[in-house]
Design a protein around this motif. Structure first.
Motif, PDB file in Angstrom:
ATOM      1  N   GLY A  89      10.454 -57.608  36.345  1.00 20.05           N
ATOM      2  CA  GLY A  89      10.655 -56.848  37.575  1.00 20.05           C
ATOM      3  C   GLY A  89      12.071 -57.047  38.103  1.00 20.05           C
ATOM      4  N   PHE A  90      12.521 -58.295  38.093  1.00 21.48           N
ATOM      5  CA  PHE A  90      13.870 -58.620  38.558  1.00 21.48           C
ATOM      6  C   PHE A  90      14.902 -57.940  37.668  1.00 21.48           C
ATOM      7  CE2 PHE A  90      17.680 -61.252  38.329  1.00 21.48           C
ATOM      8  CZ  PHE A  90      17.997 -61.420  39.666  1.00 21.48           C
ATOM      9  N   ALA A  91      14.698 -58.044  36.341  1.00 25.42           N
ATOM     10  CA  ALA A  91      15.643 -57.444  35.402  1.00 25.42           C
ATOM     11  C   ALA A  91      15.762 -55.943  35.654  1.00 25.42           C
ATOM     12  CB  ALA A  91      15.195 -57.717  33.965  1.00 25.42           C
ATOM     13  N   ARG A  92      14.620 -55.304  35.861  1.00 28.51           N
ATOM     14  CA  ARG A  92      14.619 -53.861  36.034  1.00 28.51           C
ATOM     15  C   ARG A  92      15.288 -53.459  37.349  1.00 28.51           C
ATOM     16  NH1 ARG A  92       9.480 -50.245  34.609  1.00 28.51           N
ATOM     17  NH2 ARG A  92       8.600 -52.300  34.281  1.00 28.51           N
ATOM     18  N   GLU A  93      15.023 -54.257  38.382  1.00 24.66           N
ATOM     19  CA  GLU A  93      15.472 -53.854  39.717  1.00 24.66           C
ATOM     20  C   GLU A  93      16.941 -54.203  39.964  1.00 24.66           C
ATOM     21  OE1 GLU A  93      14.518 -55.123  44.328  1.00 24.66           O
ATOM     22  OE2 GLU A  93      13.118 -55.701  42.740  1.00 24.66           O
ATOM     23  N   VAL A  94      17.379 -55.378  39.494  1.00 27.75           N
ATOM     24  CA  VAL A  94      18.670 -55.907  39.934  1.00 27.75           C
ATOM     25  C   VAL A  94      19.778 -55.715  38.905  1.00 27.75           C
ATOM     26  CG1 VAL A  94      19.856 -57.977  40.782  1.00 27.75           C
ATOM     27  CG2 VAL A  94      17.458 -57.615  41.323  1.00 27.75           C
ATOM     28  N   SER A  95      19.440 -55.730  37.612  1.00 30.08           N
ATOM     29  CA  SER A  95      20.522 -55.808  36.641  1.00 30.08           C
ATOM     30  C   SER A  95      21.199 -54.453  36.405  1.00 30.08           C
ATOM     31  CB  SER A  95      20.004 -56.380  35.322  1.00 30.08           C
ATOM     32  OG  SER A  95      19.031 -55.541  34.775  1.00 30.08           O
ATOM     33  N   ASN A  96      22.457 -54.530  35.986  1.00 28.42           N
ATOM     34  CA  ASN A  96      23.176 -53.333  35.557  1.00 28.42           C
ATOM     35  C   ASN A  96      22.928 -53.073  34.089  1.00 28.42           C
ATOM     36  OD1 ASN A  96      25.337 -55.054  37.443  1.00 28.42           O
ATOM     37  ND2 ASN A  96      24.903 -52.957  38.082  1.00 28.42           N
ATOM     38  N   ARG A  97      22.798 -54.188  33.348  1.00 30.31           N
ATOM     39  CA  ARG A  97      22.540 -54.052  31.924  1.00 30.31           C
ATOM     40  C   ARG A  97      21.544 -55.102  31.483  1.00 30.31           C
ATOM     41  NH1 ARG A  97      27.103 -54.572  28.063  1.00 30.31           N
ATOM     42  NH2 ARG A  97      28.155 -55.662  29.762  1.00 30.31           N
ATOM     43  N   VAL A  98      20.820 -54.786  30.419  1.00 25.85           N
ATOM     44  CA  VAL A  98      19.846 -55.723  29.866  1.00 25.85           C
ATOM     45  C   VAL A  98      20.191 -55.958  28.401  1.00 25.85           C
ATOM     46  CG1 VAL A  98      17.413 -56.078  29.288  1.00 25.85           C
ATOM     47  CG2 VAL A  98      18.030 -54.968  31.444  1.00 25.85           C
ATOM     48  N   PHE A  99      20.247 -57.266  28.035  1.00 24.30           N
ATOM     49  CA  PHE A  99      20.365 -57.609  26.607  1.00 24.30           C
ATOM     50  C   PHE A  99      18.979 -57.990  26.117  1.00 24.30           C
ATOM     51  CE2 PHE A  99      24.943 -59.521  27.102  1.00 24.30           C
ATOM     52  CZ  PHE A  99      25.437 -58.257  27.367  1.00 24.30           C
ATOM     53  N   TYR A 100      18.490 -57.324  25.090  1.00 25.51           N
ATOM     54  CA  TYR A 100      17.270 -57.785  24.450  1.00 25.51           C
ATOM     55  C   TYR A 100      17.672 -58.608  23.229  1.00 25.51           C
ATOM     56  CZ  TYR A 100      13.097 -58.028  21.647  1.00 25.51           C
ATOM     57  OH  TYR A 100      12.073 -58.512  20.881  1.00 25.51           O
ATOM     58  N   MET A 101      17.367 -59.921  23.255  1.00 26.43           N
ATOM     59  CA  MET A 101      17.746 -60.778  22.127  1.00 26.43           C
ATOM     60  C   MET A 101      16.552 -61.021  21.228  1.00 26.43           C
ATOM     61  SD  MET A 101      20.497 -63.644  23.390  1.00 26.43           S
ATOM     62  CE  MET A 101      20.849 -64.162  21.717  1.00 26.43           C
ATOM     63  N   ASP A 102      16.818 -60.965  19.933  1.00 28.31           N
ATOM     64  CA  ASP A 102      15.777 -61.259  18.946  1.00 28.31           C
ATOM     65  C   ASP A 102      16.480 -61.586  17.643  1.00 28.31           C
ATOM     66  OD1 ASP A 102      13.364 -61.514  17.637  1.00 28.31           O
ATOM     67  OD2 ASP A 102      12.523 -59.680  18.503  1.00 28.31           O
ATOM     68  N   GLU A 103      15.895 -62.467  16.857  1.00 31.99           N
ATOM     69  CA  GLU A 103      16.442 -62.845  15.555  1.00 31.99           C
ATOM     70  C   GLU A 103      17.879 -63.339  15.639  1.00 31.99           C
ATOM     71  OE1 GLU A 103      15.622 -59.425  13.025  1.00 31.99           O
ATOM     72  OE2 GLU A 103      13.842 -60.519  12.373  1.00 31.99           O
ATOM     73  N   GLY A 104      18.217 -63.986  16.763  1.00 31.50           N
ATOM     74  CA  GLY A 104      19.527 -64.601  16.867  1.00 31.50           C
ATOM     75  C   GLY A 104      20.680 -63.649  17.150  1.00 31.50           C
ATOM     76  N   ILE A 105      20.370 -62.412  17.490  1.00 31.57           N
ATOM     77  CA  ILE A 105      21.456 -61.500  17.885  1.00 31.57           C
ATOM     78  C   ILE A 105      21.009 -60.711  19.126  1.00 31.57           C
ATOM     79  CG2 ILE A 105      22.444 -61.175  15.586  1.00 31.57           C
ATOM     80  CD1 ILE A 105      20.843 -58.495  15.509  1.00 31.57           C
ATOM     81  N   ILE A 106      21.958 -59.982  19.728  1.00 30.95           N
ATOM     82  CA  ILE A 106      21.563 -59.043  20.777  1.00 30.95           C
ATOM     83  C   ILE A 106      21.064 -57.803  20.053  1.00 30.95           C
ATOM     84  CG2 ILE A 106      22.322 -57.679  22.733  1.00 30.95           C
ATOM     85  CD1 ILE A 106      24.258 -59.909  23.422  1.00 30.95           C
ATOM     86  N   TYR A 107      19.761 -57.680  20.043  1.00 31.76           N
ATOM     87  CA  TYR A 107      19.086 -56.709  19.189  1.00 31.76           C
ATOM     88  C   TYR A 107      19.237 -55.308  19.751  1.00 31.76           C
ATOM     89  CZ  TYR A 107      15.491 -55.748  15.702  1.00 31.76           C
ATOM     90  OH  TYR A 107      14.812 -55.317  14.604  1.00 31.76           O
ATOM     91  N   GLU A 108      19.181 -55.237  21.067  1.00 33.66           N
ATOM     92  CA  GLU A 108      19.342 -53.939  21.718  1.00 33.66           C
ATOM     93  C   GLU A 108      19.885 -54.184  23.113  1.00 33.66           C
ATOM     94  OE1 GLU A 108      15.904 -51.442  21.502  1.00 33.66           O
ATOM     95  OE2 GLU A 108      16.848 -49.799  22.612  1.00 33.66           O
ATOM     96  N   GLU A 109      20.823 -53.359  23.558  1.00 35.60           N
ATOM     97  CA  GLU A 109      21.272 -53.500  24.929  1.00 35.60           C
ATOM     98  C   GLU A 109      21.410 -52.146  25.582  1.00 35.60           C
ATOM     99  OE1 GLU A 109      25.666 -54.938  24.042  1.00 35.60           O
ATOM    100  OE2 GLU A 109      25.523 -53.969  26.006  1.00 35.60           O
TER     101      GLU A 109
END
Lengths: 230, 240
Positions: free
Chosen positions: B197-217
């Motif tokens: 909820g916080f990520a969705r409401e407050v952030s400008n960008r989201v990094f989704y990390m998986d397998e040791g990298i930023i998988y999607e941003e």
């Protein structure tokens, strides 16, 4: 009845001869103050040395850590009275320092090894996050150690440190080996004049006991003060 | 403000970060989400060298922090960090916790440091706790003190490592509220979090990390509404 009377008589004569005649109690008073001075000085030297050695050992590699390890091995592995003899007759004998000072240095060096191990255990018991928090705020390693880690470490190990100081105080009773007129030496000096060992030995034991119990009381008071933050 | 290039981190044989590339601009709020063990915290801790990267580059204001390890104490003063476990100093009162770093690292005078600490305590709503020891505080209050402590160094960027994960649920809100306030004031923030909820409401960008990298941003809308990759979709379907 007669037997009981004899014992009391022997005792009061002994006390008179040991303490009062020719002001012999002054041997004990002077010895007491020498013992106190040696204990306090060597405790201070021991804590400073112990802190340094503990931190050197914790850093884990390099020449400082090797020196720290060697120091602890040698000091813990040889008797204090032998170390005292070596420091007095071999190393500092010609230095012109008073024998009380030489004894303080010797016992300080001895105590430092034990204090180092106690403090090292205390530092290792402090949560890793404390160092990280200090460093993340921009404090240096040594600032974090001095302001954050070591105060908590000392609080952790205060009972063990108190124990070490009591051991140290008792250990100083061998200072007579190098001619220091400490409390124990005061007792044996009196005995060598009066040929009575019982009363001087009991007096000396009683004074040591008073010193160690007051020391233990002071340490527990300090412990309670440091528990304010719990 | 922060630029990360090809960041690798090994713990022994285990490669936790496998080439992370990222940048964070001034005033941005970036949330880092992802499954446990994906390297989120390690990534964050590499940004102020609490973990030393095995390979790669981290630039702070254009300065390579790996090439200036000698000045790391100065560089860390620009990055405040808030930990999952608070890591308050238990032997100091709340206000002493906040005053310590300005006093020692910035050589601020005691009255100045006290004044500044009092202001920060007011900002996180804990003025009346100034002379308490941390053991007397609730988890939420501890974390607000920890935020105030980090802000005392006037950082340019704030790093949050799962700041609400160790809290009882009823205390999460008060901490997030302080963080939202910070974001509104324009603080640059990188937040590793499980609070979607916080990520969705407050952030400008989201990094989704998986397998040791930023998988999607992407922006919160992109990540939460139209994730393009399967693993992102799978993760979000589990946590939302």
């Amino acid at each position: 009845m007669n037997y009981f009377y004899d014992i009391v008589r022997a005792f009061s004569d002994g006390i008179f001869l040991t303490l009062i005649k020719d002001d012999r109690y002054t041997y004990l008073v002077k010895g007491f103050s020498s013992s106190i001075v040696i204990t306090l000085l060597s405790a201070v030297i021991g804590v400073i040395l112990g802190l340094l050695i503990a931190v050197f050992r914790l850093r884990g590699k390099g020449i400082l850590s090797a020196i720290a390890n060697g120091y602890i091995t040698v000091i813990r592995g040889t008797p204090a009275v032998v170390q005292l003899t070596i420091i007095y007759f071999v190393i500092l004998g010609q230095s012109g320092l008073s024998d009380v000072l030489v004894a303080s240095v010797a016992f300080g060096i001895n105590s430092g090894a034990y204090v180092a191990e106690i403090i090292r255990a205390g530092i290792m018991a402090v949560d890793r996050g404390q160092m990280e928090a200090g460093r993340s705020l921009g404090l240096s390693y040594s600032q974090t150690m001095v302001s954050i880690i070591i105060p908590q470490a000392i609080k952790n190990v205060l009972p063990a440190l108190g124990n070490e100081f009591i051991v140290l105080l008792k250990e100083t009773s061998v200072a007579g080996y190098i001619g220091v007129k400490d409390l124990n030496k005061g007792g044996t000096t009196i005995a060598s004049v009066t040929y009575d060992y019982m009363v001087p030995a009991l007096c000396v034991a009683y004074i040591y006991l008073l010193m160690t119990t007051s020391m233990a009381a002071a340490i527990s008071k300090l412990e309670r003060r440091m528990q304010r933050s719990d | 403000m922060i630029k990360v290039m090809d960041l690798h981190k090994y713990f022994g044989e285990l490669e936790v970060l496998k080439g992370v590339n990222a940048s964070v601009e001034k005033g941005e709020v970036v949330c880092v989400i992802g499954p446990s063990g994906s390297g989120k915290s390690t990534f964050l801790r590499c940004l102020n060298l609490l973990e030393e990267p095995t390979k790669g580059e981290v630039y702070l204001d254009g300065v390579s922090i790996l090439e200036h390890k000698k000045d790391i104490d100065k560089l860390r003063q620009k990055t405040g960090m808030v930990f999952q476990q608070f890591n308050l100093f238990p032997n100091m009162t709340v206000i002493e916790n906040i005053m310590l770093a300005p006093r020692k690292a910035l050589k601020m005078s005691e009255p100045d440091a006290r004044k500044r600490a009092a202001e920060l305590l007011a900002r996180v709503g804990l003025t009346e706790k100034a002379d308490q020891y941390p053991s007397r505080l609730s988890g939420g209050q501890k974390q607000r003190v920890a935020i105030a402590r980090a802000l005392a160094m006037d950082p340019e960027i704030m790093l949050f490592d799962e700041p609400t994960s160790a809290l009882d649920p009823e205390m999460v809100g008060e901490v997030l509220e302080v963080m939202k306030q910070l974001a509104r004031e324009g603080m640059t923030m990188v937040v590793v979090t499980h609070e979607m909820g916080f990520a969705r409401e407050v952030s400008n960008r989201v990094f989704y990390m998986d397998e040791g990298i930023i998988y999607e941003e992407g922006t919160p809308e992109q990540i939460f509404q139209n994730p393009t990759k399967t693993r992102t979709r799978e993760f979000l379907s589990k946590v939302l």
